[in-house]
Design a protein around this motif. Structure first.
Motif, PDB file in Angstrom:
ATOM      1  N   LYS A 152     -45.085  -8.276 -28.332  1.00 13.11           N
ATOM      2  CA  LYS A 152     -43.603  -8.331 -27.748  1.00 13.11           C
ATOM      3  C   LYS A 152     -43.629  -9.858 -27.101  1.00 13.11           C
ATOM      4  O   LYS A 152     -42.654 -10.431 -27.054  1.00 13.11           O
ATOM      5  N   LEU A 155     -42.704 -11.933 -30.156  1.00 10.96           N
ATOM      6  CA  LEU A 155     -41.361 -11.570 -30.590  1.00 10.96           C
ATOM      7  C   LEU A 155     -40.389 -12.430 -29.566  1.00 10.96           C
ATOM      8  O   LEU A 155     -39.548 -12.977 -29.883  1.00 10.96           O
ATOM      9  N   GLU A 156     -40.802 -12.454 -28.088  1.00  7.92           N
ATOM     10  CA  GLU A 156     -39.992 -12.966 -27.360  1.00  7.92           C
ATOM     11  C   GLU A 156     -39.896 -14.356 -27.473  1.00  7.92           C
ATOM     12  O   GLU A 156     -38.882 -15.038 -27.345  1.00  7.92           O
ATOM     13  N   LEU A 159     -37.889 -15.130 -30.295  1.00  6.81           N
ATOM     14  CA  LEU A 159     -36.405 -14.943 -30.071  1.00  6.81           C
ATOM     15  C   LEU A 159     -35.957 -16.230 -29.535  1.00  6.81           C
ATOM     16  O   LEU A 159     -34.690 -16.326 -29.306  1.00  6.81           O
ATOM     17  N   ARG A 160     -36.931 -16.644 -28.320  1.00  2.00           N
ATOM     18  CA  ARG A 160     -36.349 -17.761 -27.349  1.00  2.00           C
ATOM     19  C   ARG A 160     -36.300 -19.037 -28.430  1.00  2.00           C
ATOM     20  O   ARG A 160     -35.127 -19.807 -28.471  1.00  2.00           O
ATOM     21  N   ASN A 323     -33.745 -14.583 -38.630  1.00  3.59           N
ATOM     22  CA  ASN A 323     -33.061 -14.432 -37.577  1.00  3.59           C
ATOM     23  C   ASN A 323     -32.249 -12.824 -37.550  1.00  3.59           C
ATOM     24  O   ASN A 323     -32.394 -12.444 -36.739  1.00  3.59           O
ATOM     25  N   LEU A 326     -35.146 -10.734 -36.248  1.00  4.40           N
ATOM     26  CA  LEU A 326     -35.151 -10.829 -34.985  1.00  4.40           C
ATOM     27  C   LEU A 326     -34.036 -10.170 -34.201  1.00  4.40           C
ATOM     28  O   LEU A 326     -34.316  -9.490 -32.908  1.00  4.40           O
ATOM     29  N   ARG A 327     -32.774 -10.222 -34.541  1.00  3.78           N
ATOM     30  CA  ARG A 327     -31.666  -9.899 -33.713  1.00  3.78           C
ATOM     31  C   ARG A 327     -31.576  -8.340 -33.663  1.00  3.78           C
ATOM     32  O   ARG A 327     -31.174  -7.688 -32.758  1.00  3.78           O
ATOM     33  N   GLN A 329     -34.177  -6.454 -33.924  1.00  2.00           N
ATOM     34  CA  GLN A 329     -35.338  -5.894 -33.098  1.00  2.00           C
ATOM     35  C   GLN A 329     -35.155  -6.210 -31.821  1.00  2.00           C
ATOM     36  O   GLN A 329     -35.317  -5.179 -30.865  1.00  2.00           O
ATOM     37  N   LYS A 330     -34.244  -7.272 -31.519  1.00  2.00           N
ATOM     38  CA  LYS A 330     -34.010  -7.340 -29.985  1.00  2.00           C
ATOM     39  C   LYS A 330     -32.687  -6.488 -29.459  1.00  2.00           C
ATOM     40  O   LYS A 330     -32.912  -5.904 -28.174  1.00  2.00           O
ATOM     41  N   MET A 331     -31.622  -6.401 -30.466  1.00  2.00           N
ATOM     42  CA  MET A 331     -30.730  -5.569 -29.922  1.00  2.00           C
ATOM     43  C   MET A 331     -30.806  -4.118 -30.076  1.00  2.00           C
ATOM     44  O   MET A 331     -30.269  -3.323 -29.233  1.00  2.00           O
ATOM     45  N   GLN A 333     -33.879  -2.203 -31.462  1.00  2.00           N
ATOM     46  CA  GLN A 333     -35.072  -1.991 -31.844  1.00  2.00           C
ATOM     47  C   GLN A 333     -35.259  -1.501 -33.457  1.00  2.00           C
ATOM     48  O   GLN A 333     -35.829  -0.383 -33.320  1.00  2.00           O
TER      49      GLN A 333
END
Length: 352
Positions: A152, A155-156, A159-160, A323, A326-327, A329-331, A333
């Protein structure tokens, strides 16, 4: 050592497990040796392979054999289940482990002529396996939590970085947009009326730019808006590829009001054209299939291009796929799956 050997275990993890068992068996051996008066008997041999295997090695080997299927059950087959359900599973596996290891250890010991506890003293061969079970699976769960937390954090960080790149791109895109609109209109007005096709393409390009600006300012659009954008993009690409590019879009009309993130499909379509079809003389087909199943909106984008051999290796190289992954996964899962298309090409699948 970072290469996965089996059951998603890396070489260094298998080595750590083996060393953990050797350490535990050795510590138990030393404890028994001291308990039997080994410190006071000068002529008593401290270590021999047979004695080591008799006093602790055999029992811990049995522990290891019984641990493997239980570990596979909890950390592979039931990995996707909620943590409390997996912890409750130990209520069943713990007594199986204790009883199974005791009976197996006694049977092999008698078969090999080794000593084992008898009578009331055999209660220690219930207590020690139970204690060891709780210790080792506590360590396993803690290690799993550590790996998930590290994943995580990575991943964070990604994402940043992706968010920073997106913000910079948005800033660049917003530099005097009215000026760009005026340029489009000026060019369009300067094109002779007989070149209506060119005027139409410039108008489509202006619409694409307008949608991209909108996407930088909103988090959600309708599926209809996103598909309209993708179709205009594909129309422009079709002017370049002519009859080499075929498009097949299957989406039910009752899904058009569904909400999705903007610019979700276009990067995937662009990737299929750029890396899948552009190098083929005969061209190919881009297919988009969107449907709803089990309360989720499911997407399947495929092409009949050259395909991708190393599907995990593409992430991190291209901006579009990385991208989008990542989007999702973040929004949501959700995972972006890359599969082989039939008869050839690439199939991209995900759900939100």
């Amino acid at each position: 050592m970072d290469k996965k050997l089996f059951w998603n275990l890396k070489g260094k993890e298998v080595l750590a497990l083996v060393l953990f068992y050797i350490f535990s068996a050795t510590l138990y051996y030393i404890t028994l040796w001291i308990n039997q008066g080994g410190l006071n008997e000068v002529d008593k041999t401290f270590f021999s392979i047979v004695r080591y295997f008799d006093m602790s090695g055999l029992q811990y080997s049995v522990f290891f054999l019984f641990t493997l299927p239980i570990w596979y059950l909890i950390f592979n087959l039931f990995q996707s289940k909620k943590l409390y359900l997996r912890l409750l599973l130990h209520i069943i596996t713990l007594p199986i482990f204790v009883y199974g290891t005791q009976r197996t250890y006694y049977w092999v010991s008698e078969l090999m002529g080794f000593y084992h506890l008898e009578g009331r003293a055999s209660i220690w061969d219930v207590y020690i396996p139970a204690l060891f079970y709780l210790l080792q699976f506590g360590i396993f769960h803690a290690y799993e939590y550590y790996k998930e937390n590290q994943r995580k954090l990575i991943l964070e960080g990604e994402l940043r970085q992706a968010a920073l790149k997106s913000e910079l791109a948005a800033i660049k895109a917003q530099l005097n947009p009215h000026f760009l609109y005026n340029v489009f209109n000026t060019i369009n007005a300067s094109v002779p009326p007989e070149n209506e096709k060119t005027r139409h393409m410039i108008g489509q390009l202006s619409d694409l730019f307008r949608y991209q600006l909108k996407a930088s300012k909103t988090d959600i659009v309708t599926l209809e808006e996103e598909l309209s954008f993708v179709k205009k993009y594909l129309d422009l690409e079709k002017e370049r590829f002519k009859e080499r590019l075929h498009i097949d879009i299957k989406v039910s009309n009752d899904l058009m009001t569904e909400k999705i993130p903007p610019m979700l499909l276009q990067p995937l379509v662009e990737n299929s054209i750029k890396h899948g079809l552009s190098s083929l003389i005969e061209g190919g087909t881009i297919s988009i299939y969107i449907f709803k199943e089990e309360g989720k909106l499911k997407f399947e984008l495929s092409d009949t291009g050259v395909g991708i051999k190393n599907k995990q290796g593409v992430f991190g190289k291209g901006v579009g796929l990385t991208n989008t992954k990542l989007r999702l996964q973040k929004m949501y899962q959700s995972q972006l799956e890359l599969l082989d298309n039939s008869p050839k090409g690439l199939l991209i699948r995900f759900a939100i």
